[in-house]
Scaffold this active site. Structure first.
Site, short mmCIF file in Angstrom:
data_model
loop_
_atom_site.label_atom_id
_atom_site.label_comp_id
_atom_site.label_asym_id
_atom_site.label_seq_id
_atom_site.Cartn_x
_atom_site.Cartn_y
_atom_site.Cartn_z
N ARG A 164 0.80 -1.23 0.00
CA ARG A 164 0.00 0.00 0.00
C ARG A 164 0.83 1.27 0.00
O ARG A 164 0.28 2.37 -0.07
CB ARG A 164 -0.91 -0.02 1.22
CG ARG A 164 -0.16 -0.05 2.55
CD ARG A 164 -1.12 -0.39 3.69
NE ARG A 164 -0.44 -0.54 4.97
CZ ARG A 164 -1.03 -0.99 6.06
NH1 ARG A 164 -2.31 -1.34 6.03
NH2 ARG A 164 -0.37 -1.10 7.19
N ARG A 220 -1.21 -4.77 2.76
CA ARG A 220 0.21 -4.56 3.07
C ARG A 220 1.12 -5.71 2.60
O ARG A 220 2.20 -5.50 2.08
CB ARG A 220 0.34 -4.40 4.59
CG ARG A 220 1.75 -4.50 5.16
CD ARG A 220 1.67 -4.40 6.68
NE ARG A 220 2.91 -4.77 7.35
CZ ARG A 220 3.77 -3.90 7.86
NH1 ARG A 220 3.59 -2.60 7.70
NH2 ARG A 220 4.83 -4.32 8.51
N GLU A 365 11.41 5.87 5.69
CA GLU A 365 9.95 6.03 5.65
C GLU A 365 9.69 7.38 4.98
O GLU A 365 10.05 8.43 5.51
CB GLU A 365 9.36 6.03 7.07
CG GLU A 365 9.57 4.73 7.82
CD GLU A 365 8.59 3.63 7.44
OE1 GLU A 365 7.65 3.89 6.66
OE2 GLU A 365 8.76 2.50 7.93
O1 0X9 Z 1 7.21 -2.08 10.15
C1 0X9 Z 1 7.87 -1.97 9.12
O2 0X9 Z 1 8.16 -2.92 8.40
C2 0X9 Z 1 8.39 -0.59 8.71
N1 0X9 Z 1 7.35 0.40 8.84
S1 0X9 Z 1 6.05 0.36 7.86
O3 0X9 Z 1 5.07 1.29 8.36
N2 0X9 Z 1 6.46 0.86 6.42
O4 0X9 Z 1 5.55 -0.98 7.78
C3 0X9 Z 1 9.51 -0.17 9.61
C4 0X9 Z 1 10.56 -1.21 9.88
C5 0X9 Z 1 11.65 -0.66 10.75
N3 0X9 Z 1 12.40 -1.68 11.39
C6 0X9 Z 1 12.32 -1.94 12.73
N4 0X9 Z 1 11.65 -1.18 13.52
N5 0X9 Z 1 13.00 -2.98 13.13
ZN ZN Z 2 6.45 -0.47 4.91
#
Ligand code: 0X9
Ligand code: ZN
Length: 509
Positions: A164, A220, A365
């Protein structure tokens, strides 16, 4: 879509149970943005959780967004396309006026390669779960005998692992497209592409991306049939470094379902194999997501995880550089933080690139702060700021390859403890007095600094400290380059890329 405020773990647990999907980056007690069925609003009130409705009707919201895009396309259809630009294979700014379908994205990249085969080429890198071809576009200056493309340091970037996040493929296509067109007109880009190559996979999850265009806008995951009525694996929880830990789920229906094993998914395998295929040439990696404007560096797999020095400082410094460049390009603020400080999430791509391959890696991001469907007018500024930031990373990564250091064999270390460093011809002028060997015995503790001597012009040496038999000695080189003032031909706006201190200082590990 609603914003709620919880004040206890019990409230948070109930809210997560009621929610159909959580949109917030950070999940914890306090403010959360989430998607839920309208008839669940009463349950929020019943547990005493106050809420604001941010988007009343998500379907209507997605429809309005689609109508915006249709209007842009209609305007486009009435205008005569600028064929001359497209045929020349140069960057076509009008293509970035709206979001593009999977087919349009492949066609745009294929056209770049078709028109400029000496600079860009397309490869099939594997197939998705539903059997669609996944492709990469590789961009580099023309192959020469002195510098074969396959031997140049490589940067690997990909996007749209999450279906998305529509601004992500637009941004990586923007980067690919500008690299090709700026090769002819921008000295710095030409210099970078003659010394390095860039491998771009704009759509890491083609099945999911297609699904968001045809069935469910806010899907997603991938589209694997999990066999129990649930579909999809979160490709960003399926990487093999510390796979299976916190922030990933074993439930097939979860939006962060990690799959049955590390690299169980064909999409993750295809991306991994591109990285492995680059071997020693791979120098840096970026995974583009949306939304919330963050530059994330590893590790992120568990609460309290420590990223070892000196890497943590270096990753943090480069993340700061990325954020600064973005800010000075368009004024957009991206917050540079360690990924675990967003939330722990095991099995993400950056942890694997850094932890398993020991490469510089970031997850960015993109825009905006509140939507997977920012107005199409955000696409170009997002592309521009991230293109400039990417050039900084490329410059930084290619710079590592301006120095040659051959590690000594164990045998040589027995009675010879000298290490040597040779700058390549493309290195900047070195401040000789800054040359330092940073070294320590063992794998923890502080590094101590030893000055280096000039063995012959352009060959620098230093002696490692004496250890006990079996000790592990770690070392890296530190030096300052004299840059900036010595390159008066740089255009004013471009100086940003070379003026940060991180760029004048190189660490070679
Ligand atoms: O959750 C994710 O995969 C990423 N954010 S999203 O909103 N695009 O889905 C961020 C991943 C960052 N990595 C960690 N926090 N380990
Ligand atoms: Zn993501």
């Amino acid at each position: 879509m609603v914003r709620v405020r919880t004040t206890s773990q019990a409230q948070l647990d109930s809210v997560l149970e009621i929610a159909a999907d959580v949109w917030s980056e950070r999940i914890g007690i306090g403010v959360l943005e989430l998607q839920l069925d309208r008839d669940q609003l009463g349950r929020l009130s019943a547990i005493g959780v106050p809420y604001d409705i941010l988007i009343e009707d998500l379907q209507a919201h997605a429809d309005a967004h689609a109508a915006d895009m249709r209007a842009i396309r209609q305007r486009e259809a009435t205008q005569t396309p600028d064929e001359s630009r497209r045929v020349a294979g140069v960057h076509d700014d009008s293509w970035f006026a709206t979001y593009r379908t999977l087919d349009e994205i492949s066609q745009y990249c294929e056209n770049l390669a078709l028109q400029r085969p000496e600079l860009a080429s397309i490869s099939t890198i594997g197939q998705s779960w539903e059997g669609r071809d996944m492709f990469s576009i590789t961009i580099s200056g023309p192959d020469t005998v002195a510098s074969p493309v396959n031997e140049r340091p490589a940067l690997f970037i990909f996007s749209t692992v999450h279906a998305r996040e529509w601004i992500a493929p637009m941004t990586t296509c923007y980067i690919a497209s500008k690299l090709v067109s700026d090769y002819d007109t921008d000295d710095q880009v030409r210099m970078l592409l003659d010394h390095a190559r860039v491998v771009v996979v704009p759509v890491g999850n083609p099945d999911g991306y297609l699904y968001t265009w045809s069935v469910e806008r806010y899907w997603r995951k991938s589209r694997r049939d999990n066999g129990d009525g649930n579909f999809g694996v979160d490709i960003n929880r399926n990487w093999g470094y510390e796979w299976g830990g916190s922030g990933s789920s074993g439930q097939t229906g979860s939006n962060t379902y990690r799959g049955t094993a590390p690299f169980s998914e064909p999409e993750t395998q295809a991306l991994r194999d591109v990285a492995l295929g680059l071997g020693q040439s791979l120098v840096a990696h970026i995974d583009y997501h949306s939304y919330s404007q963050l530059v994330l560096w590893p590790y992120g797999y568990a609460d309290g995880v420590i990223t070892p020095e000196p890497y943590a400082s270096e990753l943090q410094a480069v993340s700061g550089c990325i954020a600064d460049t973005i800010f000075s390009t368009t004024g957009a603020y991206y917050n540079p933080i360690q990924s675990v400080d967003l939330y722990p999430a095991a099995g993400d791509s950056s942890d694997w690139f850094f932890g398993e391959l020991a490469r510089m890696s970031f997850t960015i991001e993109l825009r905006t702060r509140n939507s997977f469907s920012p107005p199409p007018s955000e696409i170009r500024p997002c592309g521009r700021e991230n293109y400039e930031a990417f050039l900084v990373v490329m410059d930084k990564a290619a710079r590592h390859h301006r120095y040659l250091h051959q590690p000594m064999q164990q045998r040589e270390l027995f009675d010879e403890r000298w290490v040597r460093l040779h700058p390549f011809a493309n290195a900047e002028v070195i401040d000789d007095s800054s040359l330092t060997l940073m070294t320590r015995i063992g794998t923890s503790g502080t590094f101590s600094a030893l000055p280096m001597s000039i063995e012959s012009p352009n060959v620098f040496t230093a002696e490692l400290p004496e250890g006990m038999c079996g000790d592990q000695v770690q070392y890296y080189f530190r030096l300052s380059e004299v840059t900036g003032q010595s390159r008066p031909s740089q255009k004013q706006g471009k100086l940003i890329r070379t003026s940060r201190s991180i760029q004048r200082e190189a660490h070679i590990h």
